[in-house]
Design a protein around this motif. Structure first.
Motif, short mmCIF file in Angstrom:
data_model
loop_
_atom_site.label_atom_id
_atom_site.label_comp_id
_atom_site.label_asym_id
_atom_site.label_seq_id
_atom_site.Cartn_x
_atom_site.Cartn_y
_atom_site.Cartn_z
N ARG A 243 0.92 -1.31 0.02
CA ARG A 243 0.08 0.12 0.05
C ARG A 243 0.90 1.19 0.09
O ARG A 243 0.76 2.27 -0.76
N HIS A 244 1.97 1.24 0.90
CA HIS A 244 2.87 2.33 0.70
C HIS A 244 3.51 2.60 -0.59
O HIS A 244 3.54 3.80 -0.78
N TYR A 308 22.30 -3.91 2.55
CA TYR A 308 21.98 -2.99 1.44
C TYR A 308 20.66 -2.35 1.73
O TYR A 308 19.73 -2.76 2.60
N PRO A 309 20.29 -1.20 0.99
CA PRO A 309 18.96 -0.64 1.25
C PRO A 309 17.84 -1.23 0.67
O PRO A 309 18.06 -1.95 -0.43
N PHE A 310 16.82 -1.00 1.10
CA PHE A 310 15.70 -1.40 0.55
C PHE A 310 14.97 -0.29 -0.24
O PHE A 310 14.24 0.73 0.37
N LEU A 315 12.45 5.06 -1.13
CA LEU A 315 11.81 6.11 -2.19
C LEU A 315 10.36 6.54 -1.61
O LEU A 315 9.97 7.65 -1.78
N ALA A 316 9.72 5.43 -1.38
CA ALA A 316 8.15 5.78 -1.10
C ALA A 316 8.06 6.51 -0.13
O ALA A 316 7.26 7.30 -0.02
N GLN A 317 9.10 6.22 1.05
CA GLN A 317 9.08 7.17 2.22
C GLN A 317 9.24 8.48 1.98
O GLN A 317 8.54 9.29 2.33
N GLU A 318 10.25 8.60 0.94
CA GLU A 318 10.51 10.03 0.47
C GLU A 318 9.41 10.74 0.16
O GLU A 318 9.26 12.06 0.35
#
Length: 450
Positions: A243-244, A308-310, A315-318
């Motif tokens: 959803r995010h 490593y990053p997810f 990006l969605a959070q940003e």
């Protein structure tokens, strides 16, 4: 209620109980016993307690907040999905709330429903889970079932909760049963509640899973067993990360569609006519509530431990976190069109909860919107039928009682939440300028959609 899965309960033979004159179960010494102890009496714990009581289980609630305990025992609900009448029925069935965790020792099952927020660095804060687990460990008895429902990163049940519980001297899978079952509470949802929403259950062992599945089947229509606690923990994070990410997609599209002169709302409705392969998500002023702004960060935290990053989640959070600032930019543009500055303008915020038709303000995007507007010098007021008083960073925001007067006196109205109680025709007809962040108002010269 009988659920769709029934499996034999494992573990040692349970202590014989006999009913007293009120129908309450007691042990041979006359001490009351409970079928369920719910730890954490909030938006997750109370719906669980309600359904368990309705199915005939003897339920006790445990919380560290004296105000909550006093309110519940007095029959006053503070939960949107739990009316005072619901609570009266629970109290009539024998439910009680307490801060005394010794009741755990007299409970056959214990379900932990405490908050799992993020700290200031957006890292998982499991202090409440650790505290609840320690309380259970102090009172754990052989043969008990312990279930964690609090959303968390995969591995928490096994790596955090289990070692704390085993400080009791009892071993998970041998002396007591341990499981994880993610909460799926959707506050204000009139169609799906706890009883008719499938319940995912993962156990530390197969026997633990079966014991937990049998427990939930007593008041949930469908139980969905999975192979372990990590799979159950991941299922919850996957649901909300899905959803995010999709909300972030339409939020970013809203920004560039505005610049391209494209009506994204119309495009979304057109795409939604496809009967397969598409699910409708709508843009908004940001994400709020107890899940979407928080849960994906738990998954990102887990992936980062691998080195490593997810990138999808981050990006969605940003994108989602910048939406409140974008809303303010659009407000500035509206006012500039009328040769007005934000500084000194009266800005009305309509709806400051995170969802329509509920009083829940957790992580509401109204707060960062208000914060930036105030920094720019706006004179803020709000209207919300579910919120009697509201403050941002400790500073109260005046509340408007009359919708018509409120929109007429505001230089610009920002519709943040479309409560059914709002007469939208009043907003359309009487407001000077409107930014509609929910796409529910008729388009007009003085109304812009996000």
């Amino acid at each position: 209620m009988t659920g769709s899965i029934m499996v034999p309960q494992g573990g040692p033979e349970e202590e014989v109980t006999v009913p007293d004159h009120q129908g309450e179960a007691t042990d041979a010494g006359g001490t009351r016993r409970y079928d369920l102890a719910v730890i954490g009496l909030g938006y997750v714990g109370m719906p669980l307690a309600k359904e368990a009581c309705a199915s005939g289980l003897r339920v006790v609630g445990v919380d560290v907040d004296p105000a909550k305990i006093e309110s519940l025992n007095a029959g006053r609900s503070y939960i949107d999905d739990l009316t005072d009448a619901d609570l009266d029925a629970m109290l009539g069935s024998g439910f009680t709330a307490t801060a005394d965790d010794s009741v755990i020792a007299r409970s056959e099952a214990v379900v932990i429903c405490v908050p799992t927020p993020l700290d200031e660095d957006h890292r998982p804060d499991l202090s409440a889970v650790r505290g609840a687990s320690a309380a259970v460990a102090r009172n754990l008895t052989s043969g008990s079932l312990v279930v964690l429902e609090s959303t968390t990163w995969p591995g928490t049940t096994d790596e955090v909760v289990r070692p704390i519980l085993e400080q009791s001297g009892l071993k998970a899978g041998a002396d007591f049963h341990l499981a994880f079952s993610p909460e799926r509470i959707d506050p204000g949802n009139p169609k799906f509640g706890l009883s008719n929403t499938p319940k995912v259950v993962g156990g530390y062992t197969d026997t633990c899973r079966d014991r937990a599945s049998a427990f939930y089947a007593r008041f949930v229509e469908r139980v969905v067993p999975v192979s372990g606690t990590r799979e159950a923990e991941m299922a919850k994070l996957l649901e909300n990360t899905y959803r995010h990410v999709n909300i972030a997609l339409v939020n970013e599209m809203a920004i560039f569609c505005d610049e391209l002169g494209i009506d994204l709302w119309e495009a979304i409705e057109a795409a939604a006519t496809k009967p397969f392969g598409f699910q409708k998500f709508l843009p908004g002023p940001g994400v709020g509530g107890h899940c979407i702004p928080v849960d994906p960060s738990y998954l990102s935290y887990t992936v980062r431990k691998l080195g490593y990053p997810f990138r999808f989640v981050e990006l969605a959070q940003e994108i989602n976190e910048r939406m409140p600032s974008y809303v303010v930019n659009r407000v500035q543009r509206l006012l500039n069109r009328e040769r007005k500055a934000v500084n000194g303008s009266r800005v009305l915020l309509l709806g400051v909860t995170y969802k329509p038709d509920i009083a829940d303000e957790r992580e509401t995007p109204a707060v960062p919107v208000a914060r930036v507007l105030r920094e720019l010098g706006a004179e803020l007021v709000f209207a919300d039928p579910y919120v009697s008083s509201w403050a941002v960073d400790g500073v109260p925001v005046p509340r408007e009682e009359d919708l018509a007067v409120a929109v007429e006196s505001a230089d610009v109205t920002v519709l943040l939440q479309q409560h059914a109680a709002f007469d939208l025709s009043v907003v359309e007809d009487r407001a000077r300028l409107v930014l509609d962040t929910r796409g529910v108002l008729a388009e007009a010269v003085h109304i812009e959609r996000l």
